[in-house]
Design a protein around this motif. Structure first.
Motif, PDB file in Angstrom:
ATOM      1  N   LEU A   1      -2.442  10.570  -0.246  1.00 54.45           N
ATOM      2  CA  LEU A   1      -2.649  10.268  -1.776  1.00 54.45           C
ATOM      3  C   LEU A   1      -1.477   9.434  -2.149  1.00 54.45           C
ATOM      4  O   LEU A   1      -1.860   8.436  -3.061  1.00 54.45           O
ATOM      5  CB  LEU A   1      -2.848  11.657  -2.651  1.00 54.45           C
ATOM      6  CG  LEU A   1      -3.135  11.337  -3.845  1.00 54.45           C
ATOM      7  CD1 LEU A   1      -4.525  10.603  -3.953  1.00 54.45           C
ATOM      8  CD2 LEU A   1      -3.296  12.658  -4.637  1.00 54.45           C
ATOM      9  N   ASP A   2      -0.072   9.255  -2.137  1.00 50.98           N
ATOM     10  CA  ASP A   2       0.750   8.535  -2.363  1.00 50.98           C
ATOM     11  C   ASP A   2       0.500   7.118  -1.716  1.00 50.98           C
ATOM     12  O   ASP A   2       0.624   6.249  -2.691  1.00 50.98           O
ATOM     13  CB  ASP A   2       2.204   8.965  -2.022  1.00 50.98           C
ATOM     14  CG  ASP A   2       2.643  10.192  -2.703  1.00 50.98           C
ATOM     15  OD1 ASP A   2       1.953  10.644  -3.851  1.00 50.98           O
ATOM     16  OD2 ASP A   2       3.449  11.245  -2.111  1.00 50.98           O
ATOM     17  N   LYS A   3       0.400   7.158  -0.526  1.00 48.53           N
ATOM     18  CA  LYS A   3       0.008   5.692   0.226  1.00 48.53           C
ATOM     19  C   LYS A   3      -0.987   5.146  -0.622  1.00 48.53           C
ATOM     20  O   LYS A   3      -0.986   3.885  -0.957  1.00 48.53           O
ATOM     21  CB  LYS A   3      -0.168   5.998   1.461  1.00 48.53           C
ATOM     22  CG  LYS A   3      -0.142   4.406   2.276  1.00 48.53           C
ATOM     23  CD  LYS A   3      -0.415   4.692   3.767  1.00 48.53           C
ATOM     24  CE  LYS A   3       0.967   4.751   4.568  1.00 48.53           C
ATOM     25  NZ  LYS A   3       0.897   4.694   5.941  1.00 48.53           N
ATOM     26  N   ALA A   4      -2.358   5.787  -0.743  1.00 45.03           N
ATOM     27  CA  ALA A   4      -3.490   5.165  -1.396  1.00 45.03           C
ATOM     28  C   ALA A   4      -3.194   4.845  -2.912  1.00 45.03           C
ATOM     29  O   ALA A   4      -3.843   3.754  -3.428  1.00 45.03           O
ATOM     30  CB  ALA A   4      -4.453   6.338  -1.278  1.00 45.03           C
ATOM     31  N   ASN A   5      -2.420   5.803  -3.590  1.00 41.00           N
ATOM     32  CA  ASN A   5      -2.043   5.447  -5.064  1.00 41.00           C
ATOM     33  C   ASN A   5      -1.280   4.161  -4.923  1.00 41.00           C
ATOM     34  O   ASN A   5      -1.645   3.268  -6.167  1.00 41.00           O
ATOM     35  CB  ASN A   5      -1.538   6.472  -5.879  1.00 41.00           C
ATOM     36  CG  ASN A   5      -2.488   7.705  -6.131  1.00 41.00           C
ATOM     37  OD1 ASN A   5      -3.571   7.318  -6.242  1.00 41.00           O
ATOM     38  ND2 ASN A   5      -2.039   8.782  -6.112  1.00 41.00           N
ATOM     39  N   LYS A   6      -0.539   3.789  -4.212  1.00 43.02           N
ATOM     40  CA  LYS A   6       0.335   2.574  -4.278  1.00 43.02           C
ATOM     41  C   LYS A   6      -0.745   1.412  -3.886  1.00 43.02           C
ATOM     42  O   LYS A   6      -0.497   0.673  -4.733  1.00 43.02           O
ATOM     43  CB  LYS A   6       1.386   2.603  -3.227  1.00 43.02           C
ATOM     44  CG  LYS A   6       2.361   1.423  -3.073  1.00 43.02           C
ATOM     45  CD  LYS A   6       3.234   1.560  -1.732  1.00 43.02           C
ATOM     46  CE  LYS A   6       3.924   0.132  -1.736  1.00 43.02           C
ATOM     47  NZ  LYS A   6       4.870   0.033  -0.719  1.00 43.02           N
TER      48      LYS A   6
ATOM     49  N   GLY B   1      -7.552  -5.295 -13.810  1.00 42.63           N
ATOM     50  CA  GLY B   1      -7.707  -4.663 -15.017  1.00 42.63           C
ATOM     51  C   GLY B   1      -8.064  -3.307 -14.692  1.00 42.63           C
ATOM     52  O   GLY B   1      -8.562  -2.579 -15.779  1.00 42.63           O
ATOM     53  N   ILE B   2      -8.068  -2.633 -13.628  1.00 43.19           N
ATOM     54  CA  ILE B   2      -8.435  -1.432 -13.534  1.00 43.19           C
ATOM     55  C   ILE B   2      -7.100  -0.445 -13.358  1.00 43.19           C
ATOM     56  O   ILE B   2      -6.375  -0.619 -12.652  1.00 43.19           O
ATOM     57  CB  ILE B   2      -9.505  -1.166 -12.479  1.00 43.19           C
ATOM     58  CG1 ILE B   2     -10.658  -1.915 -12.547  1.00 43.19           C
ATOM     59  CG2 ILE B   2      -9.636   0.373 -12.007  1.00 43.19           C
ATOM     60  CD1 ILE B   2     -11.824  -2.075 -11.409  1.00 43.19           C
ATOM     61  N   ASN B   3      -6.965   0.374 -14.297  1.00 47.52           N
ATOM     62  CA  ASN B   3      -5.775   1.113 -14.387  1.00 47.52           C
ATOM     63  C   ASN B   3      -5.777   2.292 -13.959  1.00 47.52           C
ATOM     64  O   ASN B   3      -7.031   3.257 -13.591  1.00 47.52           O
ATOM     65  CB  ASN B   3      -5.461   1.521 -15.834  1.00 47.52           C
ATOM     66  CG  ASN B   3      -5.181   0.137 -16.588  1.00 47.52           C
ATOM     67  OD1 ASN B   3      -4.745  -0.916 -16.455  1.00 47.52           O
ATOM     68  ND2 ASN B   3      -6.151   0.102 -17.567  1.00 47.52           N
ATOM     69  N   ASN B   4      -4.441   3.004 -13.250  1.00 49.80           N
ATOM     70  CA  ASN B   4      -4.344   4.182 -12.621  1.00 49.80           C
ATOM     71  C   ASN B   4      -4.336   5.085 -14.019  1.00 49.80           C
ATOM     72  O   ASN B   4      -3.137   4.954 -14.610  1.00 49.80           O
ATOM     73  CB  ASN B   4      -3.076   4.155 -12.013  1.00 49.80           C
ATOM     74  CG  ASN B   4      -2.678   5.666 -11.188  1.00 49.80           C
ATOM     75  OD1 ASN B   4      -3.000   6.464 -12.036  1.00 49.80           O
ATOM     76  ND2 ASN B   4      -1.879   5.690 -10.151  1.00 49.80           N
ATOM     77  N   LEU B   5      -5.118   6.075 -14.016  1.00 49.39           N
ATOM     78  CA  LEU B   5      -5.177   6.996 -15.325  1.00 49.39           C
ATOM     79  C   LEU B   5      -4.513   8.197 -14.941  1.00 49.39           C
ATOM     80  O   LEU B   5      -4.410   8.969 -15.808  1.00 49.39           O
ATOM     81  CB  LEU B   5      -6.473   7.173 -15.557  1.00 49.39           C
ATOM     82  CG  LEU B   5      -7.464   6.000 -15.990  1.00 49.39           C
ATOM     83  CD1 LEU B   5      -8.769   6.159 -16.188  1.00 49.39           C
ATOM     84  CD2 LEU B   5      -6.839   5.170 -17.098  1.00 49.39           C
ATOM     85  N   GLY B   6      -3.914   8.460 -13.884  1.00 51.03           N
ATOM     86  CA  GLY B   6      -3.190   9.617 -13.462  1.00 51.03           C
ATOM     87  C   GLY B   6      -3.897  10.580 -12.874  1.00 51.03           C
ATOM     88  O   GLY B   6      -4.950  10.495 -12.312  1.00 51.03           O
TER      89      GLY B   6
ATOM     90  N   TYR C   1      -4.022   1.224  -4.327  1.00 52.42           N
ATOM     91  CA  TYR C   1      -4.874   0.865  -5.746  1.00 52.42           C
ATOM     92  C   TYR C   1      -4.464   0.806  -6.757  1.00 52.42           C
ATOM     93  O   TYR C   1      -4.921  -0.101  -7.469  1.00 52.42           O
ATOM     94  CB  TYR C   1      -6.059   2.287  -5.695  1.00 52.42           C
ATOM     95  CG  TYR C   1      -6.895   2.464  -4.465  1.00 52.42           C
ATOM     96  CD1 TYR C   1      -7.875   1.510  -4.715  1.00 52.42           C
ATOM     97  CD2 TYR C   1      -6.907   3.397  -3.563  1.00 52.42           C
ATOM     98  CE1 TYR C   1      -8.834   1.370  -3.490  1.00 52.42           C
ATOM     99  CE2 TYR C   1      -8.020   3.446  -2.415  1.00 52.42           C
ATOM    100  CZ  TYR C   1      -8.818   2.312  -2.607  1.00 52.42           C
ATOM    101  OH  TYR C   1      -9.943   2.303  -1.744  1.00 52.42           O
ATOM    102  N   THR C   2      -3.196   1.359  -7.259  1.00 47.12           N
ATOM    103  CA  THR C   2      -2.465   0.935  -8.438  1.00 47.12           C
ATOM    104  C   THR C   2      -2.270  -0.784  -8.390  1.00 47.12           C
ATOM    105  O   THR C   2      -2.634  -1.361  -9.548  1.00 47.12           O
ATOM    106  CB  THR C   2      -1.271   1.736  -8.511  1.00 47.12           C
ATOM    107  OG1 THR C   2      -1.635   3.253  -8.573  1.00 47.12           O
ATOM    108  CG2 THR C   2      -0.600   1.181  -9.763  1.00 47.12           C
TER     109      THR C   2
END
Length: 128
Positions: free
Chosen positions: A14-19, A29-34, A21-22
């Motif tokens: 998940l950490d690698k994916a979030n880096k 213009g698509i944000n990481n909402l948490g 995709y964020t």
């Protein structure tokens, strides 16, 4: 009316994916909402529309061969930024930014996320 309530892709990290995709989605213009619980992250432009998650059944995440998720980009420059930032954040090139033959104005770029999911960003505006 939209035809989807949301779209999900699986991840094994998940950490690698979030880096990834964020960075890539932030460029269009698509944000990481948490976090959405301990094993998922929400993304969206006007609310949670895209979810990156660890599979609920406990099995490893795999990608769909032939599956692609397309995101709308506001400009051709945003498509290029999506691609560049996605590569820096651990993605792999699946199609350089440039015109596509689907319509006279289509301009797109394709990436694979760190888990192999294929995504793209498209702009259908003519010119910059």
């Amino acid at each position: 009316m939209a035809i989807f309530t949301h779209v999900c892709v699986g991840t094994n990290d998940l950490d690698k994916a979030n880096k990834f995709y964020t960075a890539a989605l932030g460029a269009i213009g698509i944000n990481n909402l948490g976090a959405f619980g301990p094993t998922a992250t929400l993304y969206g432009a006007q609310g949670p529309e895209f979810i990156v998650l660890k599979p609920g059944n406990g099995l490893p995440s795999t990608y769909a061969n032939g599956g692609t998720i397309g995101f709308a980009a506001p400009t051709r420059a945003a498509v290029r930024e999506f691609h560049a930032k996605g590569l820096v954040a651990g993605g792999k090139d699946e199609g350089q930014p440039g015109p596509r033959t689907f319509t006279p104005t289509s301009y797109a770029a394709y990436l694979r996320d760190p888990d192999g999911n294929k995504i793209c960003a498209y702009c259908f505006k003519d010119g910059e």
